[in-house]
Enzyme design. Structure first.
Site, PDB file in Angstrom:
ATOM      1  N   HIS A  85      42.153   8.451  71.429  1.00 16.42           N
ATOM      2  CA  HIS A  85      41.637   9.354  72.475  1.00 16.42           C
ATOM      3  C   HIS A  85      41.779  10.878  71.804  1.00 16.42           C
ATOM      4  CE1 HIS A  85      42.603   6.535  75.924  1.00 16.42           C
ATOM      5  NE2 HIS A  85      41.626   6.106  75.017  1.00 16.42           N
ATOM      6  N   HIS A 242      33.892   4.979  78.305  1.00 13.87           N
ATOM      7  CA  HIS A 242      35.143   4.970  77.380  1.00 13.87           C
ATOM      8  C   HIS A 242      35.139   4.095  76.422  1.00 13.87           C
ATOM      9  CE1 HIS A 242      39.611   5.827  77.292  1.00 13.87           C
ATOM     10  NE2 HIS A 242      39.542   4.494  76.811  1.00 13.87           N
ATOM     11  N   ASP A 246      36.333   5.382  72.694  1.00  9.23           N
ATOM     12  CA  ASP A 246      37.439   4.653  71.889  1.00  9.23           C
ATOM     13  C   ASP A 246      36.533   4.495  70.445  1.00  9.23           C
ATOM     14  OD1 ASP A 246      39.527   4.526  73.582  1.00  9.23           O
ATOM     15  OD2 ASP A 246      39.077   2.396  74.128  1.00  9.23           O
ATOM     16  N   HIS A 269      39.273  -2.048  69.732  1.00  9.13           N
ATOM     17  CA  HIS A 269      39.974  -1.384  68.441  1.00  9.13           C
ATOM     18  C   HIS A 269      40.051  -2.124  67.302  1.00  9.13           C
ATOM     19  CE1 HIS A 269      40.963   2.030  71.204  1.00  9.13           C
ATOM     20  NE2 HIS A 269      41.707   1.050  72.182  1.00  9.13           N
TER      21      HIS A 269
END
Length: 299
Positions: A85, A242, A246, A269
Site C-alpha cells: 500500500h 483495491h 495492490d 500479490h
C-alpha cells in the site's frame, strides 16, 4: 485539471511519521519516511534490528513471499511484510527516493487502503531532484498464469491498468476497472479502496498466525451475502479498485513506474510478482528510459 508533468525524480521535503498495527502480526509499529538522495530508490530499514544489515532495498528480486501480502528480504535474512500500500502511494505520487524506517516486521495496515499513506506523504511535502525519472517501457507482451489467475504487461504509450475480479458472492460478483495510472486518478478513484476478506477465512488465518491485527477498522469483511462493516463500502466497485491498488504497489518494486498496460484477472500479490520476475528475466521485452531521452529523440 491534470497536474503539470515534471519528469524529475521526487523525494520528500521533511520526514513523515505514523504508527499503527500490522494486519498479520497484530504488532504495533512506528514508521518514519525520510527524504533520500537521487538514485537511492526506496529503501526500508528495520530499526529494531541491530545485529546485522537492517537495510532492505526494494527490487523485484527482494520479494520472497507474496501469498497474502508482499514481503521483502535482504541478503542478511532481514524481512519486512505488507509493503504494497505504501509502495502504491510512492508510485502514484511519483516518489522515487525515500528511506522508510520501521521498528517491526510489518508495515502498519492503517485503514486498509493507501489513503493515510498519501495523507502522510502530503503532510511531509515533495521536492523535485536534479535527475530525470526513470521509466520501465514495455516493448513486448509478457503474460503469466496461475490456475484461473493471470496478469500481463503490454506495450502502451502511457501507464494503463485493467483489472477484473469474479467472486461467487453477490456482494462482489464480477467487477472491472480500467484506468490511466496517474496521480489524479489514484487520488480520486483508487487510494481509498480498502483490503477485503471473508469472515469464514479469518479463523483459519489466525490459526496460521496471520490476520492477528485485522478488524472492521482496516478491512472490508464479507459474511455470506452481507458486508459486516457498519458504514458499508466507500465507493462503487471498491473490491476491484483495491486489487488495482495492490497491483500498482506490487509493480513498483521494479524501481520505476511503467510505460505500458497492465491487465490482471483475479491476480494477487503472487501472480503480480511472478509477472515482475518474468519481465526481468526477458531483457528484450523492456527498456529503461527517461522522458528527457524521449523528448530529445522526438526533436
Amino acid at each position: 485539471m491534470p497536474r503539470t508533468t515534471d519528469h524529475r525524480e521526487k523525494t520528500l521535503v521533511a520526514p513523515a511519521i505514523i504508527a499503527g498495527v500490522g494486519v498479520h502480526t497484530g504488532q504495533r509499529v512506528r514508521l518514519a519516511v525520510r527524504p533520500a538522495a537521487p538514485g537511492t530508490g526506496i529503501v526500508f530499514v528495520r530499526t529494531d534490528i541491530s545485529d546485522r544489515d537492517n537495510r532492505i532495498p526494494v527490487s523485484g528480486d527482494a520479494v520472497i513471499d507474496a501469498r497474502l501480502n508482499t514481503m521483502i528480504e535482504n541478503a542478511a535474512g532481514v524481512r519486512l511484510s505488507t509493503i504494497e500500500h505504501l509502495m502504491a502511494a510512492f508510485c502514484a505520487l511519483g516518489v522515487a527516493n525515500a528511506v522508510v524506517e520501521v521498528d517491526g516486521p510489518e508495515l502498519p495496515i492503517l485503514d486498509g487502503s493507501a489513503l493515510q499513506f498519501v495523507q502522510l506523504l502530503d503532510r511531509a511535502g515533495f521536492r523535485r531532484q536534479s535527475v530525470p525519472v526513470r521509466y520501465i517501457e514495455i516493448l513486448k507482451p509478457i503474460r503469466v498464469e496461475e490456475g484461473d489467475k493471470s496478469a500481463m504487461l503490454l506495450p502502451c504509450d502511457r501507464y494503463e491498468m485493467r483489472f477484473e475480479i469474479d467472486f461467487p458472492t453477490p456482494v462482489i460478483g464480477n467487477q472491472v476497472v480500467d484506468f490511466v495510472v496517474d496521480e489524479d486518478t489514484f487520488r480520486s478513484e483508487i487510494m481509498a479502496a480498502r483490503t477485503f476478506g471473508f469472515a469464514h477465512e479469518v479463523e483459519a488465518l489466525r490459526q496460521a498466525g496471520l490476520a492477528r491485527g485485522g478488524s472492521l477498522e482496516n478491512a472490508v469483511v464479507i459474511d455470506g451475502d452481507e458486508i459486516l462493516n457498519p458504514g458499508g463500502l466507500r465507493m462503487e466497485r471498491e473490491f476491484v479498485r483495491h486489487k488495482a491498488l495492490d497491483a500498482i504497489g506490487d509493480l513498483y518494486v521494479l524501481g520505476a513506474p511503467i510505460i505500458g498496460r497492465y491487465e490482471g484477472v483475479k491476480a494477487g500479490h503472487a501472480v503480480n510478482n511472478k509477472l515482475v520476475r518474468a519481465l526481468l528475466a526477458q531483457p528484450d521485452a523492456w527498456r529503461e528510459v527517461t522522458r528527457v531521452e524521449e523528448l530529445a529523440e522526438a526533436g
